[in-house]
Design an enzyme around this catalytic site. Structure first.
Site, PDB file in Angstrom:
ATOM      1  N   THR A  47       0.475   3.362  -4.633  1.00  0.00           N
ATOM      2  CA  THR A  47       1.317   2.940  -5.765  1.00  0.00           C
ATOM      3  C   THR A  47       2.688   2.398  -5.331  1.00  0.00           C
ATOM      4  OG1 THR A  47       2.207   5.175  -6.036  1.00  0.00           O
ATOM      5  CG2 THR A  47       0.271   4.597  -7.364  1.00  0.00           C
ATOM      6  N   ASP A  48       3.153   2.793  -4.134  1.00  0.00           N
ATOM      7  CA  ASP A  48       4.537   2.446  -3.784  1.00  0.00           C
ATOM      8  C   ASP A  48       4.787   0.939  -3.720  1.00  0.00           C
ATOM      9  OD1 ASP A  48       5.486   5.021  -3.784  1.00  0.00           O
ATOM     10  OD2 ASP A  48       5.044   5.363  -1.665  1.00  0.00           O
ATOM     11  N   SER A  63       0.659   2.661   1.365  1.00  0.00           N
ATOM     12  CA  SER A  63       1.078   1.293   1.020  1.00  0.00           C
ATOM     13  C   SER A  63       2.534   1.011   1.354  1.00  0.00           C
ATOM     14  CB  SER A  63       0.785   0.989  -0.448  1.00  0.00           C
ATOM     15  OG  SER A  63       1.759   1.524  -1.292  1.00  0.00           O
ATOM     16  N   THR A 122      -2.618   7.002  -2.020  1.00  0.00           N
ATOM     17  CA  THR A 122      -2.857   8.392  -2.440  1.00  0.00           C
ATOM     18  C   THR A 122      -4.246   8.572  -3.034  1.00  0.00           C
ATOM     19  OG1 THR A 122      -0.537   8.871  -2.779  1.00  0.00           O
ATOM     20  CG2 THR A 122      -2.077  10.151  -4.094  1.00  0.00           C
TER      21      THR A 122
HETATM   22  N1  ASP Z   1       2.814   6.562  -0.605  1.00  0.00           N
HETATM   23  C1  ASP Z   1       1.614   6.322  -1.382  1.00  0.00           C
HETATM   24  C2  ASP Z   1       1.232   4.864  -1.201  1.00  0.00           C
HETATM   25  O1  ASP Z   1       1.869   4.024  -1.761  1.00  0.00           O
HETATM   26  C3  ASP Z   1       1.868   6.659  -2.801  1.00  0.00           C
HETATM   27  C4  ASP Z   1       0.695   6.467  -3.744  1.00  0.00           C
HETATM   28  O2  ASP Z   1      -0.313   5.876  -3.455  1.00  0.00           O
HETATM   29  O3  ASP Z   1       0.845   6.917  -4.899  1.00  0.00           O
HETATM   30  O4  ASP Z   1       0.307   4.577  -0.470  1.00  0.00           O
END
Ligand code: ASP
Length: 211
Positions: free
Chosen positions: A88-89, A57, A15
């Protein structure tokens, strides 16, 4: 005057580097653009950047961890520390894997990301990145850690516990190692200097040592 530290940014998507597209958020912001969003980083360290991956991710696989280790190994002698921008995932899984794949590293490997893309007016991306460079350039930092929302969490202890709040990560069964506030690092757990050499592995298995 002490020479500025050299830190390598390894961008992997997430993100933090996303823009809105017809199919939702899509990683599109280059690592050079990420750095342009935080001009004050020049006062902290010298940064170079590599676009290693460009993924949400949720699509991260063990072969991608291998790629990260390879990039760290390739540039290990030329830099004082590394910042990995990551979604973050699965950030906590990458942090755990890298903790086992890069052991005893005196040069810190800091993993960060954001709940909001860096190109939004209101975002946690800029502060998370700046904190990460500050931490990676600090003499007392070593090993693999997540820096997120002002917390420094050991790579083996992090868990994503919130999907929307900035306060997305907790340190499980262990205190946060440090907090970062107003460009100050307050350490709770002193780090004992590693006595053994840095060991690199091509997988989290102890059989797969490369260096
Ligand atoms: N779906 C995103 C990822 O993990 C979520 C994020 O980065 O906050 O790439």
């Amino acid at each position: 005057m002490q020479q500025k530290k050299r830190i390598l940014l390894l961008a992997t998507g997430g993100t933090i580097a996303s823009r809105k597209s017809d199919n939702g958020l899509k990683p599109q912001i280059t690592p050079e653009e990420l750095i342009e969003y935080i001009p004050q980083v020049k006062e902290i360290c010298d940064v170079e950047a590599v676009q290693l991956l460009n993924l949400d991710s949720t699509n991260m696989e063990p072969s991608h961890w291998k790629l990260m280790v390879h990039a760290i190994w390739e540039h290990y002698d030329d830099f004082d520390g590394f910042v990995i921008a990551h979604g973050t995932d699965t950030m906590a899984y990458t942090a755990a894997a890298l903790s086992y794949m890069v052991q005893n590293t005196k040069k810190p490997i800091v993993i960060t990301g954001a709940q909001k893309p860096i190109d939004l007016e209101i975002t946690d991306a800029k502060s998370n990145l700046i904190d990460s460079f500050l931490y990676a350039a600090d003499d007392r930092s070593q090993g693999v850690q997540i820096v997120f929302d002002g917390k420094v969490i050991a790579g083996t202890r992090a868990k994503k516990v919130r999907s929307k709040s900035y306060n997305a990560f907790s340190s499980i069964d262990y205190p946060s190692l440090a907090v970062i506030q107003d460009m100050n690092i307050m350490r709770y757990i002193p780090m004992l200097p590693y006595e053994e050499d840095c060991l690199l592995y091509t997988s989290p298995s102890p059989r797969d040592r490369t260096r």
